[in-house]
Design an enzyme around this catalytic site. Structure first.
Site, PDB file in Angstrom:
ATOM      1  N   GLU A   1     117.138  30.154  -2.852  1.00 38.81           N
ATOM      2  CA  GLU A   1     116.654  31.444  -3.368  1.00 38.81           C
ATOM      3  C   GLU A   1     115.677  32.162  -2.431  1.00 38.81           C
ATOM      4  O   GLU A   1     114.581  32.544  -2.817  1.00 38.81           O
ATOM      5  CB  GLU A   1     116.030  31.236  -4.757  1.00 38.81           C
ATOM      6  CG  GLU A   1     117.012  30.656  -5.753  1.00 38.81           C
ATOM      7  CD  GLU A   1     116.376  30.325  -7.105  1.00 38.81           C
ATOM      8  OE1 GLU A   1     115.188  30.615  -7.297  1.00 38.81           O
ATOM      9  OE2 GLU A   1     117.092  29.779  -7.967  1.00 38.81           O
TER      10      GLU A   1
ATOM     11  N   GLU B   1     125.391  25.930 -10.231  1.00 39.16           N
ATOM     12  CA  GLU B   1     124.542  25.814 -11.413  1.00 39.16           C
ATOM     13  C   GLU B   1     125.144  26.597 -12.580  1.00 39.16           C
ATOM     14  O   GLU B   1     124.461  27.323 -13.301  1.00 39.16           O
ATOM     15  CB  GLU B   1     123.123  26.325 -11.109  1.00 39.16           C
ATOM     16  CG  GLU B   1     122.464  25.631  -9.929  1.00 39.16           C
ATOM     17  CD  GLU B   1     121.048  26.123  -9.651  1.00 39.16           C
ATOM     18  OE1 GLU B   1     120.415  26.706 -10.565  1.00 39.16           O
ATOM     19  OE2 GLU B   1     120.556  25.892  -8.529  1.00 39.16           O
TER      20      GLU B   1
END
Length: 373
Positions: A159, A264
């Site tokens: 991220e 995810e």
């Protein structure tokens, strides 16, 4: 007669235990995707320690890959500088080995869930670039070396890119600039030359983010720094992104010469005040309209949710040559982080197994997709 009844009881119990999490005899996600890509799940601590026996049964029966939900994040592995805690991570890796699974380490460098000491000196001031590099190298080298040859792939950096394609202004970026990402991959590569190395992100279908990640990957590869895959987190809702947007992102990432990992995945059935987000620091004032299905999903929403999963898996199967792994972020609805996001108390239904540890009807339909031409 009592002996016969007792034996029948034992036989029934044995059968029910063996079929926990199955759809029908022999029909499992693991078997269905065996020759296509790994199908995985994230594991929480009760599962790592095998105290949640029902969901552990599902994991063993249904999945070929595992990733640690939390126990391999830096705040847990190195809470104090130089003092590592490996007990939970060791159990996680041992579980994967025992069950012959493709083990993923998550995550080496991330601005969140990071120990407080990482960026500061004894006076609480930002450390120099050289000290931060040394701390990064020490953390990555210690962790990756410990599991060398055992953990098969690492989310090296998590991220770091914003939706518009700019770099997140994290402390890593503020102190080291864009170079912190190549450095992390270099350190990981040196620690285990055979492990697969991934960049992982959410809202990963935004065109600006796609372009920057591809540029970053190509730049590292041109410098001899290995990047094996891009992780598409796939925290999605019923509306966003469109299937076409998502498919384009898969194809674009693959064009950079890397495999795509779906890392995810869950599909939220609940309304979101901002579309979709996986940034755990976001908070939103509680509103009743954000938690509309406390007693279960209405049939029309359930059908929409199911069709959404099938659409995504059709895309995964269509592009199976580009995809290394599809991982769900959890096993059952009861354990999903989406229940309390973005506000405490939300009840969501984002995963493939329900709160009673039973496969939802969509699992059988996903398995059926693998048989279609």
């Amino acid at each position: 007669m009592k002996k016969i009844v007792a034996l029948l009881g034992i036989l029934t119990l044995t059968i029910s235990c063996k079929t926990a999490g199955t759809v029908n005899s022999g029909a499992t996600l693991k078997n269905a995707f065996k020759n296509k890509f790994y199908i995985g799940t994230a594991m929480n601590l009760p599962q790592v320690h095998e105290t949640d026996e029902k969901s552990v049964g599902i994991i063993k029966n249904q999945f070929s890959s595992i990733v640690a939900e939390n126990c391999m994040k830096s705040m847990f592995l190195q809470p104090e500088e130089g003092k590592f805690f490996f007990d939970d991570a060791d159990k996680f890796v041992a579980f994967g080995e025992k069950n012959k699974m493709f083990i993923i380490g998550h995550t080496l460098i991330w601005h969140s869930q990071l120990p407080n000491w990482f960026f500061v000196d004894k006076d609480g001031k930002d450390v120099s670039a050289e000290i931060l590099k040394q701390r990064m190298k020490n953390h990555i080298t210690t962790v990756v070396t410990r599991y060398k040859g055992r953990v098969k792939g690492w989310d090296v950096v998590n991220e770091a890119i914003m939706e518009d394609g700019s770099y997140r202004k994290s402390k890593f970026y503020e102190i080291l600039g864009e170079e912190f990402i190549p450095l992390a991959f270099q350190y990981a590569q040196e620690a285990d030359p055979n492990a697969e190395l991934y960049y992982n992100d959410y809202n990963e279908w935004y065109p600006g983010k796609v372009q920057t990640v591809i540029k970053m990957v190509k730049n590292m590869k041109s410098r001899g720094i290995r990047v094996d895959g891009v992780g598409m987190q796939t925290h999605v809702g019923l509306d966003t992104p469109s299937i076409n947007e998502y498919e384009k992102a898969i194809v674009d990432y693959a064009s950079a010469g890397v495999k795509v990992n779906i890392t995810e995945m869950e599909i939220s059935a609940l309304p979101s005040p901002w579309g979709t987000s996986a940034n755990i620091s976001d908070t939103v004032e509680y509103q009743a309209k954000m938690n509309p299905y406390t007693k279960g999903l209405p049939e029309n929403v359930k059908a929409e949710w199911e069709n959404r999963y099938l659409d995504f898996f059709r895309i995964f199967l269509k592009h199976q040559d580009k995809i290394r792994r599809v991982t769900l972020w959890g096993v059952t609805d009861a354990q999903s982080w989406k229940n309390d996001f973005p506000v405490k108390g939300r009840t969501d239904y984002p995963l493939l197994f329900d709160r009673n540890d039973q496969a939802k009807p969509v699992v059988k339909k996903i398995i059926q997709l693998t048989k279609e031409k």
